[in-house]
Design an enzyme around this catalytic site. Structure first.
Site, PDB file in Angstrom:
ATOM      1  NE  ARG A   1      -0.619  11.811   7.706  1.00 32.88           N
ATOM      2  CZ  ARG A   1      -1.013  12.824   8.205  1.00 32.88           C
ATOM      3  NH1 ARG A   1      -2.142  13.109   8.527  1.00 32.88           N
ATOM      4  NH2 ARG A   1       0.041  13.608   8.268  1.00 32.88           N
TER       5      ARG A   1
ATOM      6  CE  LYS B   1      -1.806   1.640   4.098  1.00 33.52           C
ATOM      7  NZ  LYS B   1      -1.560   3.067   4.351  1.00 33.52           N
TER       8      LYS B   1
ATOM      9  CG  ASP C   1      -4.649   9.299  11.944  1.00 38.29           C
ATOM     10  OD1 ASP C   1      -4.100   9.361  13.043  1.00 38.29           O
ATOM     11  OD2 ASP C   1      -4.311   9.049  10.770  1.00 38.29           O
TER      12      ASP C   1
HETATM   13  N1  EPU Z   1       5.968  14.085  11.876  1.00 37.19           N
HETATM   14  C1  EPU Z   1       6.125  15.623  12.150  1.00 37.19           C
HETATM   15  N2  EPU Z   1       6.105  16.368  11.260  1.00 37.19           N
HETATM   16  C2  EPU Z   1       6.151  16.094   9.867  1.00 37.19           C
HETATM   17  C3  EPU Z   1       5.887  14.768   9.437  1.00 37.19           C
HETATM   18  C4  EPU Z   1       5.932  13.717  10.514  1.00 37.19           C
HETATM   19  O1  EPU Z   1       6.290  15.843  13.546  1.00 37.19           O
HETATM   20  O2  EPU Z   1       6.095  16.957   9.247  1.00 37.19           O
HETATM   21  C5  EPU Z   1       5.928  12.826  12.965  1.00 37.19           C
HETATM   22  C6  EPU Z   1       4.474  12.227  12.757  1.00 37.19           C
HETATM   23  O3  EPU Z   1       3.632  12.974  13.396  1.00 37.19           O
HETATM   24  C7  EPU Z   1       4.793  10.985  13.312  1.00 37.19           C
HETATM   25  C8  EPU Z   1       6.376  10.760  12.890  1.00 37.19           C
HETATM   26  O4  EPU Z   1       6.856  11.987  12.605  1.00 37.19           O
HETATM   27  O5  EPU Z   1       4.977  10.882  14.818  1.00 37.19           O
HETATM   28  C9  EPU Z   1       6.417   9.702  11.723  1.00 37.19           C
HETATM   29  O6  EPU Z   1       5.506  10.139  10.636  1.00 37.19           O
HETATM   30  P1  EPU Z   1       6.131   9.805   9.244  1.00 37.19           P
HETATM   31  O7  EPU Z   1       5.934  11.090   8.479  1.00 37.19           O
HETATM   32  O8  EPU Z   1       7.211   8.928   9.156  1.00 37.19           O
HETATM   33  O9  EPU Z   1       4.636   9.037   8.784  1.00 37.19           O
HETATM   34  P2  EPU Z   1       3.957   8.983   7.514  1.00 37.19           P
HETATM   35  O10 EPU Z   1       4.625   9.365   6.145  1.00 37.19           O
HETATM   36  O11 EPU Z   1       2.727  10.033   7.833  1.00 37.19           O
HETATM   37  C10 EPU Z   1       4.074   6.627   6.839  1.00 37.19           C
HETATM   38  C11 EPU Z   1       3.238   5.434   6.627  1.00 37.19           C
HETATM   39  C12 EPU Z   1       2.562   4.811   8.107  1.00 37.19           C
HETATM   40  C13 EPU Z   1       3.729   4.446   8.775  1.00 37.19           C
HETATM   41  C14 EPU Z   1       4.560   5.630   8.898  1.00 37.19           C
HETATM   42  C15 EPU Z   1       5.945   5.348   9.590  1.00 37.19           C
HETATM   43  C16 EPU Z   1       2.060   5.889   4.522  1.00 37.19           C
HETATM   44  C17 EPU Z   1       0.868   6.472   3.722  1.00 37.19           C
HETATM   45  N3  EPU Z   1       1.972   6.086   5.634  1.00 37.19           N
HETATM   46  O12 EPU Z   1       3.364   7.646   7.363  1.00 37.19           O
HETATM   47  O13 EPU Z   1       1.723   3.910   7.707  1.00 37.19           O
HETATM   48  O14 EPU Z   1       3.135   4.220  10.041  1.00 37.19           O
HETATM   49  O15 EPU Z   1       5.078   6.129   7.500  1.00 37.19           O
HETATM   50  O16 EPU Z   1       6.476   4.206   9.172  1.00 37.19           O
HETATM   51  O17 EPU Z   1       2.977   5.755   3.857  1.00 37.19           O
HETATM   52  C18 EPU Z   1      -0.202   2.439   7.729  1.00 37.19           C
HETATM   53  O18 EPU Z   1       0.089   2.106   6.653  1.00 37.19           O
HETATM   54  O19 EPU Z   1      -1.300   2.201   8.395  1.00 37.19           O
HETATM   55  C19 EPU Z   1       0.384   3.832   8.373  1.00 37.19           C
HETATM   56  C20 EPU Z   1      -0.061   4.343   9.359  1.00 37.19           C
END
Ligand code: EPU
Length: 431
Positions: free
Chosen positions: A90, A21, A114
């Site tokens: 997202r 995904k 969320d």
């Molecule tokens: N964060 C910040 N500021 C930002 C971006 C992130 O503080 O600008 C924090 C977030 O709040 C969080 C942490 O950094 O506490 C990690 O966030 P990250 O940006 O790495 O995650 P993401 O890109 O939003 C993706 C996956 C998630 C997965 C995470 C960590 C997608 C669509 N989602 O999220 O997957 O848990 O990386 O590996 O790729 C899922 O598939 O169910 C899912 C939640």
């Protein structure tokens, strides 16, 4: 929609992984960087890819799906401010780079928090601003402009965010000059997108120590790519084998994506056999308790703690999970407790990793006392991964469990009930 699950029997057999995904949706966004056609194979047909397809269509993409192949072509960006459809996942924030490159302007909605924490996007915005984008906050959306294009620069991330790293890569591949991302995320899904972009004509070099170098090019071209297997599915099915005491061969599971997880499987008394076509999982004897800390790759992934927590309810002794990626990802343990588990969640850091949530009062450490006899109950899905934990708990428990809100699970797992039935699961989907 609901699932009615009758649990208590070991699951056995073979199950094939879908495409990941979190790589498939990003590959669709990468395709927006060219007007030529891109072909994505092993493409998962799940809620999140449908939502992303709707978003891309509004922006101007022509999309065709045939079996597991998706073709996507975006000859022109016809709209650069999709604000309605896109609030459901997202992905929209990741369109900023491609839209700024192709039309110099873009508007994306606030994504909001969320059920797993507030999930801000400050790192994304800071990086794009450093590359020359002017970004305004309009109250419920971000309006970005870069009429003269983006310019590469050195960007040090305060945290290795997956989404922010992807956003910078998308912005940098067509920017003027070189971009260096320090403290970048290096998850396998990101590397999968790097491979796809390289085929499209990009110059991207993952270096050592979380540094990624990108050299902007004037144009990208159409390309074909096979989406990597979904390692989160692999872990879910492995947990199902360990929790129910069954034997499951996960076809398509790749050892290189699961090294940290496989170590945990061995420590808790699970067994696995790596074969060329996949990995087989089963118990070795009685399960054992463990101490786990989630982390960015190559650490133990935050999306794996929910299925593993169910397994650890079946291990005698005290297990600990310290969640260091999201501040609020243990809500589902209340549901497991209603089903007979004994899990306490505390705000203290129960681990050794340098944790951003130290002294912040976030309930981010779980203490699991096992072994518990789980029993059926009524639960409502909170988010995708904890929904899968509900299914694993329901199949481990004696009796009937009703899981409501399975649309959330369908966002990430293709035909989950039909596929689990092949392993002997007694599951009925009710609309
Ligand atoms: N964060 C910040 N500021 C930002 C971006 C992130 O503080 O600008 C924090 C977030 O709040 C969080 C942490 O950094 O506490 C990690 O966030 P990250 O940006 O790495 O995650 P993401 O890109 O939003 C993706 C996956 C998630 C997965 C995470 C960590 C997608 C669509 N989602 O999220 O997957 O848990 O990386 O590996 O790729 C899922 O598939 O169910 C899912 C939640």
């Amino acid at each position: 929609m609901k699932l009615r699950v009758f649990g208590g029997s070991p699951l056995n057999g073979e199950i094939s992984l879908q495409g990941a995904k979190n790589a498939a949706t990003k590959a669709m966004i990468a395709s927006l960087l060219t007007e030529e056609e891109c072909v994505l194979d092993n493409f998962p047909l799940i809620g999140d890819t449908e939502i992303t397809a709707e978003l891309c269509r509004v922006l101007g993409s022509q999309i065709n799906v045939s079996g597991k192949r998706l073709t996507i072509k975006t000859p022109a960006i016809i709209k650069n401010n999709e604000l309605q459809l896109s609030r459901r996942n997202r992905i929209p924030i990741l369109t900023l780079g491609p839209l700024l490159s192709r039309c110099g302007e873009a508007e994306v909605p606030f994504l909001g928090g969320d059920k797993i924490g507030p999930r801000p996007v400050d790192i994304h915005l800071g990086a794009l601003r450093a590359m020359g984008a002017a970004i305004e906050d309009s109250g419920d959306s971000f309006r970005a402009r870069a009429p003269h294009g983006l310019t590469g620069t050195k960007i040090a991330l305060r945290y290795p965010s997956v989404g922010a790293t992807e956003n910078i890569i998308f912005a940098a591949v067509l920017a003027k000059g070189k971009t260096v991302i320090q403290n970048a995320a290096v998850e396998p899904e990101i590397i999968d997108i790097v491979k796809f972009l390289q085929k499209m004509g990009a110059i991207i070099e993952p270096g050592t120590n979380r540094v990624i170098y990108i050299e902007g090019v004037p144009k990208l071209y159409g390309a074909s790519h096979v989406i990597m297997p979904d390692r989160n599915e692999a872990v879910s099915f492995a947990a199902l084998a360990l929790s129910t005491g069954g034997n499951i061969f996960v076809k398509g599971a790749a050892q290189e994506h699961l090294l940290t997880f496989l170590n945990v499987v061995r420590r808790i008394g699970g067994e696995y056999e790596v074969r060329p076509e996949g990995i087989e999982f089963r118990r070795r004897g009685e399960l054992r308790s463990a101490h786990i800390e989630t982390d960015t790759h190559p650490g133990f992934m935050t999306d794996w703690q929910q299925p593993l927590a169910v397994v650890l309810t079946q291990a005698p002794g005290v297990s600990i999970i310290h969640e260091t990626v999201y501040e609020d990802r243990f809500g589902y343990t209340r549901d497991l407790n209603l089903m007979g588990a004994d899990i306490k969640v505390v705000s203290k850091c129960l681990g050794e990793l340098n944790c951003r949530f130290n002294q912040c009062n976030h309930m981010h450490s779980a203490v699991i006392s096992g072994e518990s006899k789980l029993k059926g109950g009524n639960v409502v899905v909170r988010d995708l991964r904890s929904g899968m934990a509900h299914i694993i708990a329901a199949l481990t428990a004696n009796g009937e469990t009703v899981i409501d809100g399975i649309e959330e699970i369908d966002r990430g797992y293709e035909n989950i009930d039909t596929r689990l039935k092949e392993l002997g699961a007694n599951i009925i989907r009710e609309v």
